[in-house]
Design a protein around this motif. Sequence first.
Motif, PDB file in Angstrom:
ATOM      1  N   ILE A 140      -8.428  -9.498  -7.280  1.00  0.00           N
ATOM      2  CA  ILE A 140      -8.263  -8.043  -7.401  1.00  0.00           C
ATOM      3  C   ILE A 140      -7.690  -7.466  -6.106  1.00  0.00           C
ATOM      4  CG2 ILE A 140     -10.590  -7.505  -6.543  1.00  0.00           C
ATOM      5  CD1 ILE A 140     -10.818  -5.421  -8.793  1.00  0.00           C
ATOM      6  N   THR A 162       0.189   3.722  -3.410  1.00  0.00           N
ATOM      7  CA  THR A 162      -0.747   4.815  -3.132  1.00  0.00           C
ATOM      8  C   THR A 162      -0.025   6.156  -3.227  1.00  0.00           C
ATOM      9  OG1 THR A 162      -1.816   3.267  -1.661  1.00  0.00           O
ATOM     10  CG2 THR A 162      -2.629   5.498  -1.595  1.00  0.00           C
ATOM     11  N   GLY A 183       0.779  -1.228   0.000  1.00  0.00           N
ATOM     12  CA  GLY A 183       0.000   0.000   0.000  1.00  0.00           C
ATOM     13  C   GLY A 183       0.811   1.280   0.000  1.00  0.00           C
TER      14      GLY A 183
HETATM   15  C1  HEM Z   1      -3.329   3.030  -5.782  1.00  0.00           C
HETATM   16  C2  HEM Z   1      -2.925   2.059  -4.977  1.00  0.00           C
HETATM   17  C3  HEM Z   1      -2.882   0.608  -5.324  1.00  0.00           C
HETATM   18  C4  HEM Z   1      -2.829  -0.003  -6.559  1.00  0.00           C
HETATM   19  C5  HEM Z   1      -2.789   0.658  -7.932  1.00  0.00           C
HETATM   20  C6  HEM Z   1      -2.843  -1.437  -6.322  1.00  0.00           C
HETATM   21  C7  HEM Z   1      -2.818  -2.388  -7.338  1.00  0.00           C
HETATM   22  C8  HEM Z   1      -2.847  -3.754  -7.117  1.00  0.00           C
HETATM   23  C9  HEM Z   1      -2.831  -4.766  -8.163  1.00  0.00           C
HETATM   24  C10 HEM Z   1      -2.813  -4.478  -9.674  1.00  0.00           C
HETATM   25  C11 HEM Z   1      -2.864  -5.972  -7.564  1.00  0.00           C
HETATM   26  C12 HEM Z   1      -2.868  -7.336  -8.287  1.00  0.00           C
HETATM   27  C13 HEM Z   1      -4.326  -7.716  -8.548  1.00  0.00           C
HETATM   28  C14 HEM Z   1      -4.495  -8.937  -9.428  1.00  0.00           C
HETATM   29  O1  HEM Z   1      -3.579  -9.757  -9.517  1.00  0.00           O
HETATM   30  O2  HEM Z   1      -5.600  -9.080 -10.028  1.00  0.00           O
HETATM   31  C15 HEM Z   1      -2.898  -5.755  -6.130  1.00  0.00           C
HETATM   32  C16 HEM Z   1      -2.944  -6.758  -5.188  1.00  0.00           C
HETATM   33  C17 HEM Z   1      -2.930  -6.532  -3.828  1.00  0.00           C
HETATM   34  N1  HEM Z   1      -2.973  -5.301  -3.187  1.00  0.00           N
HETATM   35 FE1  HEM Z   1      -3.029  -3.492  -4.068  1.00  0.00          FE
HETATM   36  N2  HEM Z   1      -2.904  -1.657  -4.977  1.00  0.00           N
HETATM   37  C18 HEM Z   1      -2.941  -0.445  -4.317  1.00  0.00           C
HETATM   38  C19 HEM Z   1      -3.041  -0.222  -2.954  1.00  0.00           C
HETATM   39  C20 HEM Z   1      -3.104  -1.208  -1.998  1.00  0.00           C
HETATM   40  C21 HEM Z   1      -3.252  -0.991  -0.573  1.00  0.00           C
HETATM   41  C22 HEM Z   1      -3.420   0.381   0.101  1.00  0.00           C
HETATM   42  C23 HEM Z   1      -3.224  -2.223   0.031  1.00  0.00           C
HETATM   43  C24 HEM Z   1      -3.371  -2.604   1.493  1.00  0.00           C
HETATM   44  C25 HEM Z   1      -3.828  -1.869   2.451  1.00  0.00           C
HETATM   45  C26 HEM Z   1      -3.073  -3.207  -1.023  1.00  0.00           C
HETATM   46  C27 HEM Z   1      -3.008  -4.562  -0.822  1.00  0.00           C
HETATM   47  C28 HEM Z   1      -2.953  -5.517  -1.828  1.00  0.00           C
HETATM   48  C29 HEM Z   1      -2.900  -6.942  -1.564  1.00  0.00           C
HETATM   49  C30 HEM Z   1      -2.854  -7.605  -0.180  1.00  0.00           C
HETATM   50  C31 HEM Z   1      -2.896  -7.586  -2.812  1.00  0.00           C
HETATM   51  C32 HEM Z   1      -2.876  -9.093  -3.074  1.00  0.00           C
HETATM   52  C33 HEM Z   1      -4.315  -9.616  -3.105  1.00  0.00           C
HETATM   53  C34 HEM Z   1      -4.411 -11.118  -3.312  1.00  0.00           C
HETATM   54  O3  HEM Z   1      -3.465 -11.724  -3.804  1.00  0.00           O
HETATM   55  O4  HEM Z   1      -5.486 -11.663  -2.974  1.00  0.00           O
HETATM   56  N3  HEM Z   1      -3.004  -2.562  -2.232  1.00  0.00           N
HETATM   57  N4  HEM Z   1      -2.885  -4.398  -5.889  1.00  0.00           N
END
Ligand code: HEM
Length: 476
Positions: A413, A278, A274
């Motif tokens: 997602i 972010t 995150g």
């Molecule tokens: C603008 C900010 C963010 C962007 C653009 C972003 C983008 C992404 C993307 C593209 C994925 C992969 C999704 C997929 O494979 O379909 C992902 C996974 C993930 N993101 Fe984010 N993210 C952001 C912020 C955050 C924040 C703030 C957190 C936690 C508080 C977070 C936690 C996670 C986690 C834990 C995963 C893995 C989910 C899984 O495997 O089930 N992300 N994110």
Amino acid sequence: MMSGKLSYPEFLTWVYNELKGHQYGGVFCFNRPIIFLRDPDLIKTITVKDFEYFTDHLTIIKEEEDVLWGKGIFNLQGQRWKDMRSILSPAFTSTKMKTMFHLVSQCGKQLIDFLDNCCNNHIPEKTCKVEKEGGLLVVELKDLLTRYSNDVIATSAFGIGVDSLKKPSNEFYLMGKEATNFRLYVWMGYSVFPKLMQMLNIDLIPKKVKNFFRALIKNTMVTRERDGIERPDLIQMLMQTYKSRIQDDKMPLSKRKMDDDDLIAQAFLFFVAGFESTATAMCFSCHQIGVYPEIESKLQQEIDKVMRESGGNITYEAINSMKYLDMVISETLRLFPPTGAMDRVCIKPYTLQADPPLDMKPGDGLWIPIYAVHQDPENFPDPEKFDPERFNDENKHNIKPSTYIPFGIGPRICIGSRFALMETKILLVYLLHHFNLKVVSKTPNPVKIKKHGFIMVIEGGFWMGLEKRNQSRNML
Ligand code: HEM
């Protein structure tokens, strides 16, 4: 890309364009062949419809390679991922965001206090990248907003309040920077030759950083348990879930089992996932708003109205009612998605129904080039133009399915998307209510993405001028 000739987005766009006219193609990541998906319908089939064949990420760090990283949900596979996702999802609902809203808002107010002090010539020495130039405060947004983003995660995921603007060398900030300072070669090494990297004793994340976070979370859990402290943050939600599973004797023992490392790994992952993404989204939003004064003034009108109506105390509902704010952020995430691509791996034999059809076997990997899909003129006409109107009520329904995917798509997602959007919205509301963003001589325009690394960092830094607004006028 490894030799620094192309930036990550340029590399993705180059492959994507080479494959024009095809639904998919192939690339090599060192010795590993990878399917590069181009067609939005295929992207949807893989990530949503036939998800059961592609539940896992391709590039993962296994638990035996690094416990803290390997136990994080991003790296979990199959049923273990499913179980962990169902444990964590309730912590990211709108209701839970609402309970955390106050904690994040505090960080927004902290940032404005800091900038106000700087305007009054109290610029802390050798700290943040803030300078004065005539009547403007000139700031490097990445530095400023990484600190804000750090404080937000510290308070909402780790349960501790830090002020990385006033106390720039606080240990949490320094350790966090080190934790997210991805060394491209180490990551590539772990994804291609994990055994060799272990044999060479090269750590993915430095030991002192891991020990720091482990001790921090453990101590917080012990103190809360001992003193009965409750706080509306992610660590509390994880602890509650942990407890209720242990006590749930209807659930099989194997499913109930969750140790401290499981919990620590999730909090750590929230930080890593995150913090940088972010901060990057916020920097690009501010940059584009500053570069387009007419967009800035339209957004400020919306913000000032909501501020007036709420007497300066904005709520979660008020922030989510702001349509133009949402449009500006959506367009920023389209043009500059912080995560340029995502991946999947095939886990059971599958035939890709495409032209030509392709038989896939377990272990075959796929890349989904988020950046290039967002930049395709067939998906978004005049794709290089920053145009929030693409997301207005009239136009947003015309966006083709599976072509706007900054947070990924399907059951895997991004779990933190609501949180990231809330954090970004709070920042923009406070910042634009108090300041005008102004292009200065050091502001890069157009931006150039750095050639090294997977993270969208720009050449020269996000320098931007801040001009104090007349508060009493804004509230009239
Ligand atoms: C603008 C900010 C963010 C962007 C653009 C972003 C983008 C992404 C993307 C593209 C994925 C992969 C999704 C997929 O494979 O379909 C992902 C996974 C993930 N993101 Fe984010 N993210 C952001 C912020 C955050 C924040 C703030 C957190 C936690 C508080 C977070 C936690 C996670 C986690 C834990 C995963 C893995 C989910 C899984 O495997 O089930 N992300 N994110």
